[in-house]
Scaffold this active site. Sequence first.
Site, PDB file in Angstrom:
ATOM      1  N   CYS A   1       0.621  -1.275   0.128  1.00 14.88           N
ATOM      2  CA  CYS A   1      -0.156   0.103  -0.032  1.00 14.88           C
ATOM      3  C   CYS A   1       0.886   1.080   0.151  1.00 14.88           C
ATOM      4  O   CYS A   1       1.478   1.633  -0.855  1.00 14.88           O
ATOM      5  CB  CYS A   1      -0.915   0.043   1.114  1.00 14.88           C
ATOM      6  SG  CYS A   1      -2.621   1.050   0.733  1.00 14.88           S
TER       7      CYS A   1
ATOM      8  N   HIS B   1      -3.746  -5.371   2.290  1.00 17.47           N
ATOM      9  CA  HIS B   1      -3.519  -5.477   3.719  1.00 17.47           C
ATOM     10  C   HIS B   1      -4.247  -6.785   4.168  1.00 17.47           C
ATOM     11  O   HIS B   1      -4.623  -7.695   3.491  1.00 17.47           O
ATOM     12  CB  HIS B   1      -4.092  -4.341   4.635  1.00 17.47           C
ATOM     13  CG  HIS B   1      -3.526  -2.911   4.256  1.00 17.47           C
ATOM     14  ND1 HIS B   1      -2.226  -2.461   4.678  1.00 17.47           N
ATOM     15  CD2 HIS B   1      -4.033  -2.012   3.510  1.00 17.47           C
ATOM     16  CE1 HIS B   1      -1.937  -1.175   4.413  1.00 17.47           C
ATOM     17  NE2 HIS B   1      -3.059  -0.863   3.495  1.00 17.47           N
TER      18      HIS B   1
END
Length: 242
Positions: A95, A196
């Site tokens: 990310c 995630h």
Amino acid sequence: MPELRVCALYPDLMNIYADRGNLLVLERRCHWRGLGFRLTASGLGDALDPGGADLYYIGGGQDRDQKLCALDLAQVKRDAIHQAAGRGAVILAVCGGYQLLGHSYQLGEETLPGVELVDLATVRSEEPRLIGNVAIEVELDPGVRRTLAGFENHGGRTKLGPGTEPLGRVLNGHGNNGADGYEGVRSDNVIGTYLHGPLLPKNVWFADWLIRTALGLTEPLEPLDDRLEDDAHAEARRAARL
Ligand code: GLN
């Protein structure tokens, strides 16, 4: 006995959504098999040893933490991380870390530099954040298709340059930009993803792929009792509506 040497970049700043869990999974899975594991860290201002690790890891982070890390990565650590990638070390970025692998991350008037390991650019959108459970199909080894399941939450939209390979194809969720159906990036052993979860506890087969690749092992790793992990993976796939 082989030892996996992992270097976590900015572990205090780039660690959103329990991304540190990715390091724990690598450590445990090495430990359970009797493989060595050594974790080092490289924070703001620290030199990075280009030969010091088999796997370099950057977790996700909020825009304000990324601002602190972007310049450091692009200036202080730039040459070392390029050397590490050049000798085949695995670079795994999640990310906010992923967004720093490319040319730039543009936030309104401000443009954060990337470390330019891969040809991609990210722009912070004024549109709603891309949030939710996500599943992607990846083909890490030729002919072997598998699913990675996780969770995404990002304001940035990432576009890959021409000829740059994504990590996978979105089965459900938003991926790099919510438009082109791609997720993440893969260039040899450099891997970036928005997933995630954390990523590796939900996808332990991928943790094993990373261990094997980072250590340059050709034989499969000894199987482990993965019933709990397989349940977590199945649950994550269900959450992503697969
Ligand atoms: N700050 C970045 C964004 O919002 C990355 C967020 C994250 O790591 N979850 O796009």
